[in-house]
Design an enzyme around this catalytic site. Structure first.
Site, PDB file in Angstrom:
ATOM      1  N   ARG A 219     -19.223 -33.762 -21.649  1.00 22.61           N
ATOM      2  CA  ARG A 219     -19.478 -32.581 -22.477  1.00 22.61           C
ATOM      3  C   ARG A 219     -20.619 -31.800 -21.853  1.00 22.61           C
ATOM      4  O   ARG A 219     -21.588 -32.398 -21.356  1.00 22.61           O
ATOM      5  CB  ARG A 219     -19.886 -32.964 -23.917  1.00 22.61           C
ATOM      6  CG  ARG A 219     -18.937 -33.860 -24.638  1.00 22.61           C
ATOM      7  CD  ARG A 219     -17.539 -33.341 -24.742  1.00 22.61           C
ATOM      8  NE  ARG A 219     -17.396 -32.103 -25.501  1.00 22.61           N
ATOM      9  CZ  ARG A 219     -16.241 -31.443 -25.632  1.00 22.61           C
ATOM     10  NH1 ARG A 219     -15.152 -31.883 -25.048  1.00 22.61           N
ATOM     11  NH2 ARG A 219     -16.193 -30.342 -26.342  1.00 22.61           N
TER      12      ARG A 219
ATOM     13  N   HIS B 280     -23.841 -36.499  -9.963  1.00 16.81           N
ATOM     14  CA  HIS B 280     -22.636 -35.748  -9.595  1.00 16.81           C
ATOM     15  C   HIS B 280     -22.165 -36.212  -8.215  1.00 16.81           C
ATOM     16  O   HIS B 280     -22.984 -36.344  -7.300  1.00 16.81           O
ATOM     17  CB  HIS B 280     -22.961 -34.254  -9.588  1.00 16.81           C
ATOM     18  CG  HIS B 280     -21.763 -33.404  -9.319  1.00 16.81           C
ATOM     19  ND1 HIS B 280     -20.814 -33.142 -10.287  1.00 16.81           N
ATOM     20  CD2 HIS B 280     -21.338 -32.795  -8.188  1.00 16.81           C
ATOM     21  CE1 HIS B 280     -19.867 -32.383  -9.758  1.00 16.81           C
ATOM     22  NE2 HIS B 280     -20.162 -32.165  -8.486  1.00 16.81           N
TER      23      HIS B 280
ATOM     24  N   THR C 114     -29.866 -28.536 -16.726  1.00 18.59           N
ATOM     25  CA  THR C 114     -30.204 -27.236 -17.301  1.00 18.59           C
ATOM     26  C   THR C 114     -28.928 -26.725 -17.993  1.00 18.59           C
ATOM     27  O   THR C 114     -27.872 -27.354 -17.842  1.00 18.59           O
ATOM     28  CB  THR C 114     -30.622 -26.243 -16.190  1.00 18.59           C
ATOM     29  OG1 THR C 114     -29.492 -26.056 -15.328  1.00 18.59           O
ATOM     30  CG2 THR C 114     -31.814 -26.738 -15.392  1.00 18.59           C
TER      31      THR C 114
ATOM     32  N   ASP D  69     -24.136 -28.362 -13.431  1.00 19.61           N
ATOM     33  CA  ASP D  69     -24.390 -28.961 -12.109  1.00 19.61           C
ATOM     34  C   ASP D  69     -25.315 -28.109 -11.248  1.00 19.61           C
ATOM     35  O   ASP D  69     -25.140 -28.002 -10.031  1.00 19.61           O
ATOM     36  CB  ASP D  69     -23.065 -29.203 -11.359  1.00 19.61           C
ATOM     37  CG  ASP D  69     -22.171 -30.202 -12.075  1.00 19.61           C
ATOM     38  OD1 ASP D  69     -22.703 -31.068 -12.798  1.00 19.61           O
ATOM     39  OD2 ASP D  69     -20.941 -30.115 -11.926  1.00 19.61           O
TER      40      ASP D  69
HETATM   41  C1  GRF Z   1     -19.081 -40.590 -11.773  1.00 16.20           C
HETATM   42  O1  GRF Z   1     -18.366 -40.299 -10.596  1.00 16.20           O
HETATM   43  C2  GRF Z   1     -20.151 -39.555 -12.006  1.00 16.20           C
HETATM   44  O2  GRF Z   1     -20.716 -39.067 -10.830  1.00 16.20           O
HETATM   45  C3  GRF Z   1     -19.398 -38.459 -12.693  1.00 16.20           C
HETATM   46  O3  GRF Z   1     -18.504 -39.134 -13.552  1.00 16.20           O
HETATM   47  C4  GRF Z   1     -18.222 -40.433 -13.019  1.00 16.20           C
HETATM   48  C5  GRF Z   1     -18.562 -41.437 -14.082  1.00 16.20           C
HETATM   49  O4  GRF Z   1     -18.175 -42.745 -13.724  1.00 16.20           O
HETATM   50  N1  GRF Z   1     -20.301 -37.554 -13.360  1.00 16.20           N
HETATM   51  P1  GRF Z   1     -18.644 -43.996 -14.602  1.00 16.20           P
HETATM   52  O5  GRF Z   1     -18.182 -43.722 -16.035  1.00 16.20           O
HETATM   53  O6  GRF Z   1     -20.138 -44.109 -14.511  1.00 16.20           O
HETATM   54  O7  GRF Z   1     -17.927 -45.154 -14.001  1.00 16.20           O
END
Ligand code: GRF
Length: 211
Positions: free
Chosen positions: A97, A115, A147, A151
């Site tokens: 979200r 990310h 923020t 991203d």
């Molecule tokens: C990860 O690749 C993270 O970078 C992205 O969503 C994924 C979450 O994976 N924001 P998990 O639920 O921590 O296994």
């Protein structure tokens, strides 16, 4: 092993499988991250990560976003849960979200996100697919402050990983996920235990480390 002061209380916000949550739990248990998880909050009752949290005896809370009339009231409810749990730092770990101004205004402490790309390349969904499609030779992982822009916040830590000619979205995602699991606990530790300040959009750490 780090000892001494009370560990700062952090919250981890999830929507899915929670492998980053698990990496954070393991880093704390191994003494690589001096913190205590005071709350695992999910916006979906089916989030697999809730099982890891319960298995580790961590407090959990589910706030289904569909139960709220708008994003602002959802954000406020999250902020209230964080404040009630005396949380000092929030880690978004696959939390699907958008965080809006209402959460940032109410909970006035750092919120981190991880990310799977070297931002500002490939923001948004399917970052690994974007990297493979674009044909980059290097991608990586970014931990940044959250923020209202998606991203886009100041970068805390990045780590690169190769993109191979033979990679598919899945093989790259697997390689990057292993890097995420190393980098996120490190970044959280830095933000909690090093002295830092924002200079423009740059996160500057002062040396030497405070602890
Ligand atoms: C990860 O690749 C993270 O970078 C992205 O969503 C994924 C979450 O994976 N924001 P998990 O639920 O921590 O296994």
């Amino acid at each position: 092993m780090l000892t001494g002061s009370e560990p700062p209380r952090i919250a981890v916000l999830i929507s899915g499988r929670g492998s980053n949550l698990q990496a954070i739990i393991q880093a704390i248990a191994a003494g690589r991250l001096h913190a205590e998880i005071g709350l695992v909050l999910a916006n979906r009752a089916e989030a697999g990560g809730l099982q890891h949290a319960r298995a580790s005896g961590l407090p959990t809370e589910v706030l289904p976003h569909g139960n709220f009339p708008d994003r602002e009231s959802f954000d406020r409810a999250i902020a209230e849960a964080l404040i009630a749990a005396r949380i000092e730092l929030v880690c978004l770990a696959g939390f699907m979200r958008r965080v809006g101004p209402a959460l940032l205004d109410h909970f006035r402490r750092p919120i981190l996100n991880i990310h799977p790309s070297l931002l500002p390349a490939f923001p948004g969904m399917n970052a690994q697919r974007q990297a493979v499609t674009h044909g980059v030779k290097v991608s990586g992982v970014t931990v940044h402050l959250v923020t209202p822009e998606l991203d886009d916040g100041p970068i805390v830590l990045q780590r690169a990983a190769p993109v191979l000619d033979t990679d598919t979205e899945q093989t790259l995602a697997d390689r990057l996920l292993a890097v995420e699991h190393e980098v996120y606990p490190e970044a959280i530790h830095l933000v909690l235990h090093r002295k830092w300040r924002l200079v423009g959009r740059r996160v500057e750490f002062s040396d030497p480390p405070l602890r």
